[in-house]
Design a protein around this motif. Sequence first.
Motif, PDB file in Angstrom:
ATOM      1  N   SER A 123      43.357  29.712  37.607  1.00 19.84           N
ATOM      2  CA  SER A 123      42.190  29.114  36.971  1.00 19.84           C
ATOM      3  C   SER A 123      41.208  28.541  37.983  1.00 19.84           C
ATOM      4  N   SER A 124      41.733  27.879  38.992  1.00 22.14           N
ATOM      5  CA  SER A 124      40.859  27.210  39.956  1.00 22.14           C
ATOM      6  C   SER A 124      40.072  28.189  40.818  1.00 22.14           C
ATOM      7  N   SER A 125      40.413  29.462  40.777  1.00 21.64           N
ATOM      8  CA  SER A 125      39.736  30.475  41.598  1.00 21.64           C
ATOM      9  C   SER A 125      38.765  31.335  40.822  1.00 21.64           C
ATOM     10  N   MET A 126      38.610  31.055  39.546  1.00 20.37           N
ATOM     11  CA  MET A 126      37.826  31.947  38.692  1.00 20.37           C
ATOM     12  C   MET A 126      36.384  32.093  39.154  1.00 20.37           C
ATOM     13  N   ARG A 127      35.834  31.085  39.805  1.00 22.69           N
ATOM     14  CA  ARG A 127      34.433  31.134  40.241  1.00 22.69           C
ATOM     15  C   ARG A 127      34.300  31.580  41.698  1.00 22.69           C
ATOM     16  N   ASN A 128      35.396  31.989  42.283  1.00 22.47           N
ATOM     17  CA  ASN A 128      35.419  32.351  43.699  1.00 22.47           C
ATOM     18  C   ASN A 128      35.380  33.872  43.848  1.00 22.47           C
ATOM     19  N   ALA A 129      34.336  34.389  44.490  1.00 27.70           N
ATOM     20  CA  ALA A 129      34.199  35.839  44.635  1.00 27.70           C
ATOM     21  C   ALA A 129      35.377  36.446  45.391  1.00 27.70           C
ATOM     22  N   GLY A 130      35.914  35.709  46.335  1.00 25.77           N
ATOM     23  CA  GLY A 130      37.027  36.212  47.131  1.00 25.77           C
ATOM     24  C   GLY A 130      38.313  36.410  46.347  1.00 25.77           C
ATOM     25  N   ALA A 131      38.375  35.871  45.139  1.00 25.32           N
ATOM     26  CA  ALA A 131      39.573  36.007  44.315  1.00 25.32           C
ATOM     27  C   ALA A 131      39.628  37.338  43.569  1.00 25.32           C
ATOM     28  N   TYR A 132      38.549  38.103  43.636  1.00 27.44           N
ATOM     29  CA  TYR A 132      38.464  39.366  42.892  1.00 27.44           C
ATOM     30  C   TYR A 132      38.495  40.537  43.881  1.00 27.44           C
ATOM     31  N   PRO A 133      39.545  41.301  43.925  1.00 30.13           N
ATOM     32  CA  PRO A 133      39.611  42.420  44.858  1.00 30.13           C
ATOM     33  C   PRO A 133      38.871  43.671  44.386  1.00 30.13           C
ATOM     34  N   TYR A 134      38.551  43.716  43.101  1.00 32.01           N
ATOM     35  CA  TYR A 134      37.926  44.923  42.558  1.00 32.01           C
ATOM     36  C   TYR A 134      36.494  44.623  42.125  1.00 32.01           C
ATOM     37  N   TRP A 135      35.577  45.442  42.639  1.00 31.31           N
ATOM     38  CA  TRP A 135      34.152  45.255  42.373  1.00 31.31           C
ATOM     39  C   TRP A 135      33.555  46.582  41.931  1.00 31.31           C
ATOM     40  N   GLY A 136      32.685  46.524  40.928  1.00 33.14           N
ATOM     41  CA  GLY A 136      31.917  47.685  40.546  1.00 33.14           C
ATOM     42  C   GLY A 136      30.624  47.743  41.327  1.00 33.14           C
TER      43      GLY A 136
END
Length: 125
Positions: free
Chosen positions: A103-116
Amino acid sequence: VQLQASGGGLVQAGGSLRLSCAASGRTSSRNGMGWFRQAPGKEREFVAAERWSGGSTYYADSVKGRFTLSRDNAKNTVYLQMISLKPEDTADYYCVAATSIISSSMRNAGAYPYWGQGTLVTVSS
């Protein structure tokens, strides 16, 4: 996980758009999806995201009340409904996904490895 974003375009201030993000690949492993945006000359910023375990949805303060995140599980697609658009909403919008996110990482771009790829939204005044 592969992500295909669509729905961007040119709209007048006060208008509406709906962005779509279709996921393919290991879609069953997703635990979070959302959107970031980047305006020309500005840093990338968080827009909205949902963490599926727990069902919590997060919005940037700048879009709260105007943007709504939803999903269609049967189509493996998430949507970003945008209303009352403002010129400052002009940006490339990127769909993102994560298979494991807290939850604490939801606003962190680095937490998402997959990008469109980005889809451009232009709001004219």
